[in-house]
Design a protein around this motif. Sequence first.
Motif, PDB file in Angstrom:
ATOM      1  N   ASP A  59       6.711  -7.366  14.775  1.00  0.00           N
ATOM      2  CA  ASP A  59       5.288  -7.694  14.821  1.00  0.00           C
ATOM      3  C   ASP A  59       4.965  -8.741  15.884  1.00  0.00           C
ATOM      4  N   TYR A  86       8.804  -5.302   9.044  1.00  0.00           N
ATOM      5  CA  TYR A  86       8.240  -4.683   7.841  1.00  0.00           C
ATOM      6  C   TYR A  86       8.438  -3.177   7.991  1.00  0.00           C
ATOM      7  N   GLU A  88       6.647  -0.744   7.272  1.00  0.00           N
ATOM      8  CA  GLU A  88       5.475  -0.018   7.791  1.00  0.00           C
ATOM      9  C   GLU A  88       5.341  -0.159   9.309  1.00  0.00           C
ATOM     10  N   ASP A  89       5.982  -1.180   9.878  1.00  0.00           N
ATOM     11  CA  ASP A  89       5.849  -1.416  11.313  1.00  0.00           C
ATOM     12  C   ASP A  89       6.863  -0.635  12.134  1.00  0.00           C
ATOM     13  N   ASP A  92       8.286   5.653  14.758  1.00  0.00           N
ATOM     14  CA  ASP A  92       9.134   6.851  14.714  1.00  0.00           C
ATOM     15  C   ASP A  92       9.638   7.109  16.127  1.00  0.00           C
ATOM     16  N   GLU A 104      14.818  -5.442   6.636  1.00  0.00           N
ATOM     17  CA  GLU A 104      13.420  -5.523   6.241  1.00  0.00           C
ATOM     18  C   GLU A 104      12.982  -6.980   6.185  1.00  0.00           C
TER      19      GLU A 104
ATOM     20  N   HIS B 284      -2.467  -7.531   7.945  1.00  0.00           N
ATOM     21  CA  HIS B 284      -1.441  -7.820   8.935  1.00  0.00           C
ATOM     22  C   HIS B 284      -1.391  -9.311   9.238  1.00  0.00           C
ATOM     23  N   ARG B 287       0.114 -11.086   6.109  1.00  0.00           N
ATOM     24  CA  ARG B 287       1.472 -10.739   5.687  1.00  0.00           C
ATOM     25  C   ARG B 287       2.536 -11.665   6.297  1.00  0.00           C
ATOM     26  N   ASN B 288       2.346 -11.991   7.561  1.00  0.00           N
ATOM     27  CA  ASN B 288       3.374 -12.788   8.221  1.00  0.00           C
ATOM     28  C   ASN B 288       3.484 -14.202   7.629  1.00  0.00           C
ATOM     29  N   ARG B 329       0.718  -4.400   1.215  1.00  0.00           N
ATOM     30  CA  ARG B 329       1.471  -3.179   1.558  1.00  0.00           C
ATOM     31  C   ARG B 329       0.605  -1.937   1.318  1.00  0.00           C
ATOM     32  N   LEU B 332      -2.097  -1.611   3.931  1.00  0.00           N
ATOM     33  CA  LEU B 332      -1.576  -1.082   5.198  1.00  0.00           C
ATOM     34  C   LEU B 332      -1.267   0.402   5.096  1.00  0.00           C
ATOM     35  N   ARG B 336      -3.149   3.007   7.432  1.00  0.00           N
ATOM     36  CA  ARG B 336      -2.300   3.715   8.403  1.00  0.00           C
ATOM     37  C   ARG B 336      -1.407   4.705   7.679  1.00  0.00           C
ATOM     38  N   LYS B 341       5.402  15.159   7.121  1.00  0.00           N
ATOM     39  CA  LYS B 341       6.559  15.893   7.659  1.00  0.00           C
ATOM     40  C   LYS B 341       6.778  17.096   6.744  1.00  0.00           C
TER      41      LYS B 341
END
Lengths: 138, 500
Positions: A59, A86, A88-89, A92, A104, B284, B287-288, B329, B332, B336, B341
């Motif tokens: 991040d 994280y 989610e970050d 792919d 993590e 975001h 979270r940090n 979480r 987010l 997003r 798949k």
Amino acid sequence: MERPKVRVLIVEPNPRMRDFLRREFSKLNFLVEGVASGEDLFLRLDSGEKVHVVVFAMDIPGNTEGVLQQQLVTNYPDIPVILNAYLEDLPDSPFLRKVAAMVEKSGNPENLIRMVSRVLERYYPDLVENGAQGGSNV
Amino acid sequence: MTKSNNMRPRFFSLRVKLLLLLAVLVLSTLAGAGTTLWYVGATQNLFQRMEKYDIEALLFAQELEKELMAQQGLTTYYSLDYDEVWLTRLQDHNKQFENLLNRARESNYLNQGRHILNRIESGYIRYIHSRDEVIYLYKNNLVEQAVALHGDIREKFQSLFDLCEQYKKLHQERINTDAAFYKDQARVLTVFSLAAMAATVMLAFCLGYILFKRILDPIRRLAKLEESSVPAVLSGEMGELSERIQGLLDDAEHAHKMLQESRDQVLQSEKLATVGKLAAGVAHSIRNPLTSVKMRLFSLERSLNLDSIQKEDFDVISEEIRHLDTIIRNFLEFSRPPKLKPQLVSPSDLVDGTLTLLSHRLESSGVTVTICRKNVLPVVNADPEQFKEVLMNLILNACDSMVDGGKVSITEDVVSVVPHGKMAILAVADNGPGIPASFKDDVFKPFHSTKEEGTGLGLSIANRIMTEHGGWLHLKSSGPQGTTFVLALPLKESSTWLRS
């Protein structure tokens, strides 16, 4: 002859987390440096002084779609990179396979410390073995 | 709109009526044209015959009369001056008379005419014999005898002249008869033409009436979309056209509704996307530092020697931070969503996999799960992880609602749903207290939760995942007896991906 100390570069945007990790890794006799941006990261890596492992927070500013991480693993393939992210970050991206390890990002720093030690054992067995005999906690 | 089953049957269809009318119209026109042609031909024949025979016979009769008169005159002239020239000219007229008589005989076509011509011929022979005798007497100066005989041949001349007049009258009568016949024919033709004209006008009127009343008028009304003014009785082609147009209108209306719904969904999605972006930005940013707080707490926990009250406070702080972390979480994830798949997989296998994953949680919550499965469900095109998240969300919600344990049943089935085709259906039912009535309409809306520590995003995310799979999540029922959710996924052959 004094053996070289392990030099860990922490790439983390939050200064308080950098300080905390510096403190935790210092307990292991590691030399810990911290940078807060991709620019500082590459300036430090290009300075010529050896960095044994990079702990890279996904991040960090400017790391959209993992572009800084791609540059890091592409341009400095000899330096093992540990992603601290994280879930989610995580993009792919095939470049994820080029990092040494992934941890993590959570409130428990022990996972990260444990993974750094394992990576060091894998990439620098002599250094860590000596370091351990020399009083390192690894 | 009147449907075909409301129409009373008609003896002739519209097509048959039009064909019959057209056929009669064509026949009528052809008959009129044929009659006219026949009349023209007959009239032409009539006039040709009149010209060739009767008028020629009249002319012959006149010429014969002239020749007779000339011969009679020349004989008289000779008696006056005894000039031989009159005799020569008399011979010429004699030949001319005979020639005319032969031609009249050739052109004659009547028995009565032939009889008259025979009488003229025989009378003429007697006439010229007497005339030659008179001329002989005059030549030999037997004047008294010649004058007496000359008086006799005047009677013969008058008799021949009368025969010529008779012959002329005969053909005049023929001409009069033909003229009367022609007049009769013309009268018949006039009557026939008037009748044909009336019939044609009537047929054209019928055709026009059908065209306007049964075809153009309904088309105009259909074109103006005057649903109520379309005739109740439409059969045949117009009935089919009306049904087809109504079908198209229904389709268009359905498509319009779907488009409107899609627009509403897009608007809703845009709103949610905006909210999601805001939430993501906030999450975001939070979270940090929250992770930093967690690390410091972790560090403190290692070093502090806390009494029981301090330990309780510390635990509450840690728990609340963990809750905050969960909320972030979810935020987010909501803002997003991960890319689907998809792969071919049976929903039954996913049910089994989900229950395996949740086995510990189910056991600790005292919840027993029953699967009602006749056959393993056919494969669908689905993202296994996302679908398992949906199932987990429903089952964990059920566990949370049943505080002292309970029962969850999962019923699997395959159902045909118009217009989606065959769908795999999963009904997840619990015997919990149900969803409060005031929350039922909002269960799939984000940030709505009946749980004290819920984020209100679980069912919203689950609903979105099902929609992205081309299926849906539906609250079937909820009450004191429990709650039932229904999940539907299109089978592989009818699978449609809305977006990924």
